[in-house]
Design a protein around this motif. Structure first.
Motif, short mmCIF file in Angstrom:
data_model
loop_
_atom_site.label_atom_id
_atom_site.label_comp_id
_atom_site.label_asym_id
_atom_site.label_seq_id
_atom_site.Cartn_x
_atom_site.Cartn_y
_atom_site.Cartn_z
N THR A 1 43.20 29.74 43.64
CA THR A 1 41.83 29.22 43.73
C THR A 1 41.81 27.92 44.52
O THR A 1 40.99 27.74 45.44
CB THR A 1 41.26 28.99 42.31
OG1 THR A 1 41.27 30.23 41.60
CG2 THR A 1 39.85 28.44 42.37
N ASP B 1 38.63 26.74 33.69
CA ASP B 1 39.02 27.60 32.57
C ASP B 1 37.77 28.00 31.80
O ASP B 1 36.98 27.15 31.38
CB ASP B 1 40.01 26.88 31.67
CG ASP B 1 41.36 26.67 32.34
OD1 ASP B 1 41.68 27.43 33.27
OD2 ASP B 1 42.08 25.74 31.94
N PRO C 1 39.20 25.57 40.22
CA PRO C 1 39.31 26.49 39.09
C PRO C 1 38.71 25.87 37.83
O PRO C 1 38.85 24.66 37.60
CB PRO C 1 40.82 26.70 38.94
CG PRO C 1 41.44 25.49 39.55
CD PRO C 1 40.48 24.98 40.60
N ARG D 1 45.02 29.65 39.25
CA ARG D 1 44.52 28.30 39.58
C ARG D 1 45.03 27.87 40.95
O ARG D 1 44.28 27.32 41.76
CB ARG D 1 44.99 27.29 38.53
CG ARG D 1 44.22 27.35 37.24
CD ARG D 1 44.62 26.18 36.32
NE ARG D 1 44.31 26.54 34.95
CZ ARG D 1 45.21 26.92 34.05
NH1 ARG D 1 46.51 26.98 34.35
NH2 ARG D 1 44.84 27.23 32.83
N ALA E 1 38.56 36.72 37.57
CA ALA E 1 38.20 35.63 38.49
C ALA E 1 37.58 36.21 39.75
O ALA E 1 37.72 37.40 40.03
CB ALA E 1 39.44 34.81 38.85
N ILE F 1 37.67 31.20 35.44
CA ILE F 1 38.77 32.13 35.23
C ILE F 1 38.98 32.34 33.73
O ILE F 1 38.91 31.40 32.95
CB ILE F 1 40.08 31.67 35.92
CG1 ILE F 1 40.54 30.31 35.40
CG2 ILE F 1 39.90 31.61 37.43
CD1 ILE F 1 41.90 29.88 35.96
#
Length: 198
Positions: A154, A163, A161, A151, A114, A139
């Protein structure tokens, strides 16, 4: 990156421990970050808090991991390292495993890739915005708890965030960083090469 992200996390109320091979350097950075930050060695940082941010040049990754020893096993490690070779802006990892996979294999840590797509100046913004919108942070990782921690970190930056898959997809993020950096070096805004959402 450690300075920019550490400062923002400290402002959000997180405790930050700056670890470095050079104790004076760590102390100076902790002082710049301000309240909520303190300095220590690499092993201190490896065992501190809910997550460890690995923010070093690619060439220093193996040495830093060697100093951390087995303290990273089972811990959440955030990898923002870009293994980029200049000139040409190519991946130092070539066709081999991503930096994130190398870290996971060497340490047994729950690695999450990330914060590797943007320069530190953007992370210094409160909050980081792109065209007036919160920055999206892709991420990649495999561990549910590690992903949840990243998360939260972030979101605490004021970012969103996103995924981007398991750790096997970290190489895609690293290649994307090479693309973005190459465009910037060429004087082109990489966003201009991407379609707007419909």
């Amino acid at each position: 990156m450690a300075d920019a992200l550490g400062t923002q996390w400290a402002r959000a109320g997180h405790e930050v421990l700056v670890g470095a091979r050079d104790g004076d350097k760590a102390a100076r950075l902790a002082a710049r970050i301000g309240p909520g930050a303190r300095a220590g060695g690499l092993r201190d940082a490896a065992g501190f808090g809910d997550a460890v941010l690995l923010a070093v040049a690619y060439d220093g990754v193996k040495e830093v991991l060697g100093h951390a020893g087995d303290l990273l096993r089972g811990r959440t490690v955030i990898d923002c390292v870009n293994g980029i070779v200049h000139p040409g802006v190519t991946l130092a990892t070539g066709a081999g495993p991503s930096v994130a996979r190398q870290i996971a294999d060497a340490t047994g840590a729950h690695v999450v890739k990330a914060f590797n797509l943007c320069p530190d100046d953007l992370w210094r913004m409160t909050p980081p915005l792109v065209d007036g919108r919160p920055l999206t942070v892709p991420i990649c990782g495999d561990d549910t708890d590690a992903l949840a921690t990243v998360r939260t970190l972030t979101t605490d930056l004021g970012c969103v965030p996103a995924d981007a898959g398991g750790l096997d997809r970290a190489g895609v993020l690293e290649a994307t960083a090479a693309y973005v950096i190459g465009m910037y070096i060429g004087g082109v805004d990489p966003r201009s090469a991407l379609p707007s959402p419909m």
